[in-house]
Design an enzyme around this catalytic site. Structure first.
Site, short mmCIF file in Angstrom:
data_model
loop_
_atom_site.label_atom_id
_atom_site.label_comp_id
_atom_site.label_asym_id
_atom_site.label_seq_id
_atom_site.Cartn_x
_atom_site.Cartn_y
_atom_site.Cartn_z
N GLY A 110 0.90 -1.10 -0.03
CA GLY A 110 -0.11 -0.04 -0.12
C GLY A 110 0.85 1.35 0.08
O GLY A 110 2.02 1.43 -0.45
N ARG A 111 0.17 2.29 0.63
CA ARG A 111 1.17 3.67 0.67
C ARG A 111 2.59 3.42 1.29
O ARG A 111 3.54 3.63 0.64
CB ARG A 111 0.39 4.65 1.39
CG ARG A 111 -0.96 5.17 0.83
CD ARG A 111 -1.43 6.25 1.70
NE ARG A 111 -2.77 6.63 1.31
CZ ARG A 111 -3.86 5.69 1.91
NH1 ARG A 111 -3.70 4.91 2.71
NH2 ARG A 111 -5.28 6.06 1.73
N ILE A 112 2.46 2.88 2.46
CA ILE A 112 3.73 2.83 2.96
C ILE A 112 4.93 1.72 2.43
O ILE A 112 6.00 2.10 2.10
CB ILE A 112 3.67 2.46 4.53
CG1 ILE A 112 2.97 3.57 5.09
CG2 ILE A 112 4.97 2.38 5.50
CD1 ILE A 112 2.30 3.33 6.76
N THR B 110 7.47 -2.59 10.86
CA THR B 110 6.90 -1.16 11.29
C THR B 110 5.20 -1.02 11.44
O THR B 110 4.72 -0.09 11.24
CB THR B 110 7.41 0.04 10.56
OG1 THR B 110 7.30 -0.38 9.22
CG2 THR B 110 9.09 0.16 10.82
N ARG C 45 2.28 -3.74 12.76
CA ARG C 45 1.81 -4.05 14.02
C ARG C 45 2.35 -5.29 14.59
O ARG C 45 2.75 -6.18 13.67
CB ARG C 45 0.19 -4.28 14.01
CG ARG C 45 -0.41 -3.13 13.70
CD ARG C 45 -0.51 -2.07 14.90
NE ARG C 45 -1.42 -1.05 14.76
CZ ARG C 45 -1.00 0.29 14.56
NH1 ARG C 45 0.17 0.19 14.00
NH2 ARG C 45 -1.93 1.43 14.20
N GLU D 156 2.79 -3.59 23.82
CA GLU D 156 3.65 -2.47 23.86
C GLU D 156 3.05 -1.82 25.07
O GLU D 156 2.04 -1.45 25.34
CB GLU D 156 3.16 -1.59 22.64
CG GLU D 156 3.89 -2.07 21.37
CD GLU D 156 3.58 -1.35 20.05
OE1 GLU D 156 2.78 -0.18 20.17
OE2 GLU D 156 3.62 -1.91 19.08
N HIS E 57 7.63 2.00 18.92
CA HIS E 57 6.40 2.62 18.14
C HIS E 57 6.54 3.93 17.64
O HIS E 57 5.51 4.69 18.00
CB HIS E 57 4.99 2.16 18.69
CG HIS E 57 3.93 2.05 17.71
ND1 HIS E 57 2.88 1.17 17.91
CD2 HIS E 57 3.72 2.45 16.23
CE1 HIS E 57 2.15 1.03 16.70
NE2 HIS E 57 2.77 2.09 15.83
C1 DGY Z 1 -0.49 4.32 12.66
O1 DGY Z 1 -0.84 5.36 12.22
O2 DGY Z 1 -1.53 3.57 12.57
C2 DGY Z 1 0.81 4.37 13.46
O3 DGY Z 1 1.06 3.10 13.67
C3 DGY Z 1 0.97 5.44 14.36
O4 DGY Z 1 2.46 5.69 14.39
#
Ligand code: DGY
Length: 326
Positions: free
Chosen positions: A156-158, A236, A238, A267, A286
């Site tokens: 996706g975007r990230i 990065t 979940r 967390e 996080h």
């Molecule tokens: C999100 O926006 O879901 C990120 O994990 C927050 O940093």
């Protein structure tokens, strides 16, 4: 009369002032999140709530808040803490903050990848412990990025933003996403791969899927066993996307080479957690979206969603469209 809202943590300015101008704001001032009981108590009778990923927003919460609740505005792109089906059933709108944290999160994924590949944290500890005698041809050797293969799980975007960074480092990029078309992969200069092929061939694997029933423990014992013994896993997304106990075993037993984690289960990770003792793991708390600019934009988006929801307008960024009257 202004709408009543509960904001579950101190949010950056100018978003907070904007919320206060439009609404009567009940603000949770403490550093740590409200307990579930406090969340229920403070949300009772409110028109809207501005939530964080640390808040459990389930059906019981929605019923305790009552029929006045029109909008749940999450200050995050991820919303696995919110029961969206329960919100949809009750006609409560749910908003999130996509897009504005893409670059910050991709930057952090790359920082973790580099930190693990080049043993940055281990090197810093080496100096702090007084172990550094002199430059040495074989001490603290890491891994080359150029020519290596990066597998991106979730495009996706990230995930796409991580790919753009990786191209600059001359990595070959494999991408896995059920919705990724051949055409889109070609346009992004990546190769489409099924998950098992990606895990087998990659030197680095970076996770960018939301957490849901399909992705919980996506990286489990069997999948870790497919990876190269030198491979580095970056998460990065979940913590729940990875079966963390088997990840620990894999790191200790040399099934994979290392990991860079922004997210864990739970967390915070307790300070005596065994993962924190491993030299081949870099863990940060996080902070994927934790830049001044990004958090400011996330707060503004969350406030805009909230104000729209309490005034009966469609949310600019809706996960669930609301049906309750303003
Ligand atoms: C999100 O926006 O879901 C990120 O994990 C927050 O940093």
């Amino acid at each position: 009369m202004k709408p009543n809202i509960f904001v579950t943590r101190h949010i950056p300015e100018p978003a907070l002032t904007k919320a206060q101008a439009a609404c009567d704001v009940d603000l949770w001032e403490a550093e740590t999140p409200p307990s579930y009981e406090a969340l229920l108590e403070r949300s009772r009778g409110k028109d809207g709530v501005l939530t964080m990923l640390t808040d459990r927003i389930d059906a019981a919460f929605m019923d305790a808040a009552g029929s006045s609740l029109k909008v749940i505005s999450q200050m995050a792109v991820g919303y696995d803490n919110i029961d969206t089906a329960a919100a949809a059933e009750r006609g409560i709108a749910v908003g999130n903050t996509p897009g504005v944290l893409t670059d910050a999160t991709a930057d952090l994924a790359f920082a973790l990848l580099l930190a693990a590949a080049r043993r940055i944290v281990e090197g810093a500890r080496y100096i702090e412990n007084g172990d550094w005698q002199t430059w040495h041809p074989t001490v603290l050797l890491g891994r080359d990025l150029a020519g290596a293969t990066l597998g991106i799980v979730g495009f996706g975007r990230i995930g796409s933003a991580v790919a753009r960074r990786a191209l600059g480092f001359n990595l070959r990029i494999l991408a896995y996403s059920p919705s990724l078309t051949e055409e889109a992969a070609r346009a992004a200069n990546v190769e489409r791969a099924d998950l098992d092929t990606l895990l087998r061939q990659s030197d680095f694997v970076s996770l960018h899927t939301p957490l849901n029933n399909q992705t919980r423990h996506l990286i489990n014992r069997d999948r870790l066993a497919l990876m190269k013994p030198t491979a580095i896993l970056v998460n990065t997304a979940r913590g729940g996307v990875v079966d963390q106990d088997t990840l620990y075993e894999a790191l200790v037993n040399g099934v994979i080479g290392g990991a860079g984690l922004d997210v864990t289960t739970p967390e915070p990770l307790p300070a005596d957690h065994p993962l924190l003792k491993l030299l081949n793991v870099t863990i940060v708390p996080h902070v994927g979206s934790a830049t001044i600019g990004t958090r400011g934009r996330m707060a503004e988006m969350a406030v805009d969603n909230l104000i729209a929801g309490v005034t009966g307008k469609p949310l600019p960024n809706a996960v669930v469209a609301g049906r309750r009257e303003a």
